[in-house]
Write a protein that holds these residues in place. Structure first.
Motif, PDB file in Angstrom:
ATOM      1  N   THR A 137       0.818  -1.210   0.000  1.00 14.44           N
ATOM      2  CA  THR A 137       0.000   0.000   0.000  1.00 14.44           C
ATOM      3  C   THR A 137       0.852   1.261   0.000  1.00 14.44           C
ATOM      4  N   GLY A 138       2.169   1.096   0.192  1.00 12.74           N
ATOM      5  CA  GLY A 138       3.056   2.249   0.220  1.00 12.74           C
ATOM      6  C   GLY A 138       3.007   3.016   1.528  1.00 12.74           C
ATOM      7  N   GLY A 139       2.359   2.431   2.547  1.00 14.28           N
ATOM      8  CA  GLY A 139       2.171   3.151   3.800  1.00 14.28           C
ATOM      9  C   GLY A 139       3.120   2.791   4.919  1.00 14.28           C
ATOM     10  N   VAL A 140       3.783   1.639   4.815  1.00 14.89           N
ATOM     11  CA  VAL A 140       4.652   1.191   5.904  1.00 14.89           C
ATOM     12  C   VAL A 140       6.103   1.190   5.446  1.00 14.89           C
ATOM     13  N   LYS A 141       6.961   1.844   6.215  1.00  6.58           N
ATOM     14  CA  LYS A 141       8.379   1.887   5.895  1.00  6.58           C
ATOM     15  C   LYS A 141       9.184   1.028   6.869  1.00  6.58           C
ATOM     16  N   ASP A 142       8.940   1.198   8.174  1.00  8.75           N
ATOM     17  CA  ASP A 142       9.603   0.404   9.211  1.00  8.75           C
ATOM     18  C   ASP A 142       8.564  -0.160  10.167  1.00  8.75           C
ATOM     19  N   SER A 143       8.971  -1.179  10.910  1.00  8.30           N
ATOM     20  CA  SER A 143       8.072  -1.747  11.907  1.00  8.30           C
ATOM     21  C   SER A 143       8.866  -2.218  13.110  1.00  8.30           C
ATOM     22  N   VAL A 144       8.201  -2.313  14.253  1.00 11.29           N
ATOM     23  CA  VAL A 144       8.795  -2.837  15.480  1.00 11.29           C
ATOM     24  C   VAL A 144       7.878  -3.924  16.014  1.00 11.29           C
ATOM     25  N   SER A 145       8.424  -5.138  16.143  1.00 13.90           N
ATOM     26  CA  SER A 145       7.661  -6.263  16.669  1.00 13.90           C
ATOM     27  C   SER A 145       7.988  -6.465  18.141  1.00 13.90           C
ATOM     28  N   LEU A 146       6.958  -6.651  18.956  1.00 14.88           N
ATOM     29  CA  LEU A 146       7.130  -6.925  20.375  1.00 14.88           C
ATOM     30  C   LEU A 146       7.000  -8.420  20.588  1.00 14.88           C
ATOM     31  N   VAL A 147       8.103  -9.059  20.984  1.00 21.55           N
ATOM     32  CA  VAL A 147       8.142 -10.507  21.142  1.00 21.55           C
ATOM     33  C   VAL A 147       7.979 -10.862  22.610  1.00 21.55           C
ATOM     34  N   ASP A 148       6.955 -11.643  22.920  1.00 23.56           N
ATOM     35  CA  ASP A 148       6.722 -12.120  24.277  1.00 23.56           C
ATOM     36  C   ASP A 148       7.683 -13.275  24.557  1.00 23.56           C
ATOM     37  N   VAL A 149       8.576 -13.098  25.519  1.00 25.82           N
ATOM     38  CA  VAL A 149       9.600 -14.107  25.779  1.00 25.82           C
ATOM     39  C   VAL A 149       8.992 -15.389  26.327  1.00 25.82           C
ATOM     40  N   ALA A 150       7.916 -15.288  27.108  1.00 30.12           N
ATOM     41  CA  ALA A 150       7.294 -16.468  27.715  1.00 30.12           C
ATOM     42  C   ALA A 150       6.616 -17.345  26.670  1.00 30.12           C
ATOM     43  N   THR A 151       5.855 -16.722  25.754  1.00 35.34           N
ATOM     44  CA  THR A 151       5.127 -17.498  24.743  1.00 35.34           C
ATOM     45  C   THR A 151       5.942 -17.726  23.477  1.00 35.34           C
ATOM     46  N   ARG A 152       7.034 -16.960  23.330  1.00 37.34           N
ATOM     47  CA  ARG A 152       7.903 -17.038  22.154  1.00 37.34           C
ATOM     48  C   ARG A 152       7.172 -16.657  20.866  1.00 37.34           C
ATOM     49  N   LYS A 153       6.266 -15.691  21.000  1.00 34.58           N
ATOM     50  CA  LYS A 153       5.496 -15.224  19.855  1.00 34.58           C
ATOM     51  C   LYS A 153       5.451 -13.705  19.833  1.00 34.58           C
ATOM     52  N   VAL A 154       5.161 -13.146  18.647  1.00 34.58           N
ATOM     53  CA  VAL A 154       4.993 -11.702  18.510  1.00 34.58           C
ATOM     54  C   VAL A 154       3.636 -11.319  19.077  1.00 34.58           C
ATOM     55  N   SER A 155       3.644 -10.474  20.123  1.00 33.04           N
ATOM     56  CA  SER A 155       2.387 -10.085  20.765  1.00 33.04           C
ATOM     57  C   SER A 155       1.773  -8.846  20.123  1.00 33.04           C
ATOM     58  N   LYS A 156       2.610  -8.005  19.534  1.00 35.84           N
ATOM     59  CA  LYS A 156       2.116  -6.782  18.901  1.00 35.84           C
ATOM     60  C   LYS A 156       3.125  -6.314  17.859  1.00 35.84           C
ATOM     61  N   LYS A 157       2.612  -5.685  16.796  1.00 32.95           N
ATOM     62  CA  LYS A 157       3.485  -5.151  15.761  1.00 32.95           C
ATOM     63  C   LYS A 157       3.142  -3.694  15.516  1.00 32.95           C
ATOM     64  N   LEU A 158       4.132  -2.820  15.693  1.00 32.61           N
ATOM     65  CA  LEU A 158       3.953  -1.394  15.474  1.00 32.61           C
ATOM     66  C   LEU A 158       4.465  -1.029  14.093  1.00 32.61           C
ATOM     67  N   LYS A 159       3.656  -0.311  13.309  1.00 35.81           N
ATOM     68  CA  LYS A 159       4.021   0.035  11.939  1.00 35.81           C
ATOM     69  C   LYS A 159       4.190   1.544  11.797  1.00 35.81           C
ATOM     70  N   PHE A 160       5.194   1.929  11.011  1.00 29.76           N
ATOM     71  CA  PHE A 160       5.514   3.341  10.833  1.00 29.76           C
ATOM     72  C   PHE A 160       5.645   3.667   9.346  1.00 29.76           C
ATOM     73  N   SER A 161       5.175   4.851   8.979  1.00 29.30           N
ATOM     74  CA  SER A 161       5.282   5.294   7.590  1.00 29.30           C
ATOM     75  C   SER A 161       6.579   6.059   7.357  1.00 29.30           C
ATOM     76  N   TYR A 162       7.427   6.113   8.379  1.00 29.64           N
ATOM     77  CA  TYR A 162       8.706   6.823   8.303  1.00 29.64           C
ATOM     78  C   TYR A 162       9.806   5.952   8.898  1.00 29.64           C
ATOM     79  N   GLU A 163      11.040   6.405   8.740  1.00 30.40           N
ATOM     80  CA  GLU A 163      12.187   5.624   9.195  1.00 30.40           C
ATOM     81  C   GLU A 163      12.335   5.681  10.708  1.00 30.40           C
ATOM     82  N   VAL A 164      12.456   4.503  11.317  1.00 27.81           N
ATOM     83  CA  VAL A 164      12.708   4.381  12.747  1.00 27.81           C
ATOM     84  C   VAL A 164      14.097   3.782  12.922  1.00 27.81           C
ATOM     85  N   ASN A 165      14.899   4.400  13.755  1.00 24.40           N
ATOM     86  CA  ASN A 165      16.262   3.920  13.951  1.00 24.40           C
ATOM     87  C   ASN A 165      16.398   3.211  15.298  1.00 24.40           C
ATOM     88  N   GLU A 166      17.318   3.642  16.134  1.00 29.04           N
ATOM     89  CA  GLU A 166      17.542   2.939  17.403  1.00 29.04           C
ATOM     90  C   GLU A 166      16.425   3.243  18.402  1.00 29.04           C
TER      91      GLU A 166
END
Length: 363
Positions: A166-195
């Motif tokens: 869609t041209g709307g997502v440039k970077d993303s941050v996934s939150l990984v739950d260590v206990a379940t070993r799965k991605v609990s949430k995914k944050l999407k950004f239309s701009y560059e995210v660094n550290e």
């Protein structure tokens, strides 16, 4: 009030005239530089274990390694599918390590030895123990960063998406739950995210962006924007006990912030190229920063004044202070030339990619 030409008097604007700065209690010029050997190619990321007993490093030679901080011998090697991009320790202990590799795999490792007898045998033989990851997670995009929450429950993983369909997502941050070993949430950004780093409460994530801002995001959806710099923000470091945040930018400036109030209190404008790395020493007494120009700037955090300029032949990939002593580990970017931008010849086989700067304790 008459002017000075008319016989007026000086008005004192600063007490620094009456009270000159005292000499530092640290003898920086007597600091010792040590080599840490093990990697055969560039080291991209390094970090001390929370207890200070181990230094974890990851490099382009498709391995992460552990070095004992007593004699700086490599004791363990973690083979990866590709070069290691980033790594971090679980802040709640010194037994769990997470690595990101260029093969788009997030790996978790248990760094404890199988047994004391096995460890002793390997040390006597001069061997390095290699082991397999406890578990791993693969995604479809290139990883760029990683951060573990202070409570050890979640690992944030940044990915460079480019642009989706869609041209709307440039970077993303996934939150990984260590206990379940799965991605609990995914944050999407239309701009560059660094550290990015986690706040002390493990509920707020602070991210640097291409807009010159630091975005403060909470796990419940709230957000706050810090307008930090005039150009892209590249890196940041946090010291929770001291309540300090440092941000490095493409505008060549390092800003130091009061964390509770999110207010900028000092800036360092001594760099002449974009800032790549920032790191606080114990108790946030000093702030080390490096840019694309060679060397490391070590500043007094409270004043922003230069404490010492550590000379180096090139720029740095990573900086890390020991948690309890004035010891700085740094990874040389041997791919960069003396200006930090030109491509350098391939390093010699005996090149040391990691060095230590050990400052004598005050007398």
């Amino acid at each position: 009030m008459p002017s000075l030409m008319e016989g007026g008097t000086w008005e004192l604007f600063s007490d620094s005239i009456l009270y000159p700065k005292e000499a530092s209690k640290y003898k920086w010029a007597e600091g010792e530089i040590l080599d840490v050997s093990g990697h055969t190619r560039n080291c991209n990321s390094l970090q001390f274990a929370p207890n200070g007993a181990l230094l974890a490093t990851g490099g382009d030679d498709k391995s992460a390694r552990l070095f004992n901080t007593t004699d700086w011998r490599c004791t363990q090697k973690f083979d990866q599918g590709d070069g290691v991009v980033q790594l971090c320790w679980n802040p709640t202990g010194s037994t769990s390590l997470a690595t990101l590799a260029a093969d788009k795999v997030l790996r978790f490792w248990d760094v404890r030895w199988v047994s004391f007898l096995a460890a002793l045998l390997l040390l006597l033989k001069g061997l390095v123990r290699s082991q397999k990851a406890v578990w791993q997670l693969k995604v479809s995009h290139e990883y760029i960063n990683i951060a573990w929450t202070p409570d050890g429950a979640t690992v944030a993983v940044g990915s460079s998406v480019g642009k989706d369909e869609t041209g709307g997502v440039k970077d993303s941050v996934s939150l990984v739950d260590v206990a379940t070993r799965k991605v609990s949430k995914k944050l999407k950004f239309s701009y560059e995210v660094n550290e990015f780093v986690w706040a002390p409460n493990s509920a707020h994530l602070l991210l640097t962006t291409e807009h010159g801002t630091v975005e403060v995001l909470s796990t419940d959806g709230e957000a706050y924007t810090m307008r930090a710099h005039t150009d892209d923000c590249y890196c940041l470091a946090i010291d929770a006990p001291a309540g300090r945040l440092a941000v490095g930018s493409k505008d060549s400036i390092v800003s130091i912030w009061d964390l509770p109030n999110l207010a900028c209190i000092k800036t360092n404008a001594r760099h002449i190229t974009p800032v790549r790395c920032v790191a606080f020493s114990r108790d946030a007494e000093f702030l080390a920063s490096s840019a694309y120009d060679p060397g490391i700037d070590i500043a007094e955090t409270e004043t922003g004044d230069l404490a010492y300029k550590l000379e180096a032949p090139c720029a740095m990939n990573s900086l890390a202070w020991h948690p309890s002593s004035l010891l700085l580990a740094y990874a040389l970017d041997t791919k960069a030339g003396s200006t930090g931008t030109a491509t350098a010849p391939a390093p010699a086989p005996d090149t040391t990619f990691i060095k230590l700067f050990k400052v004598p304790p005050p007398q």
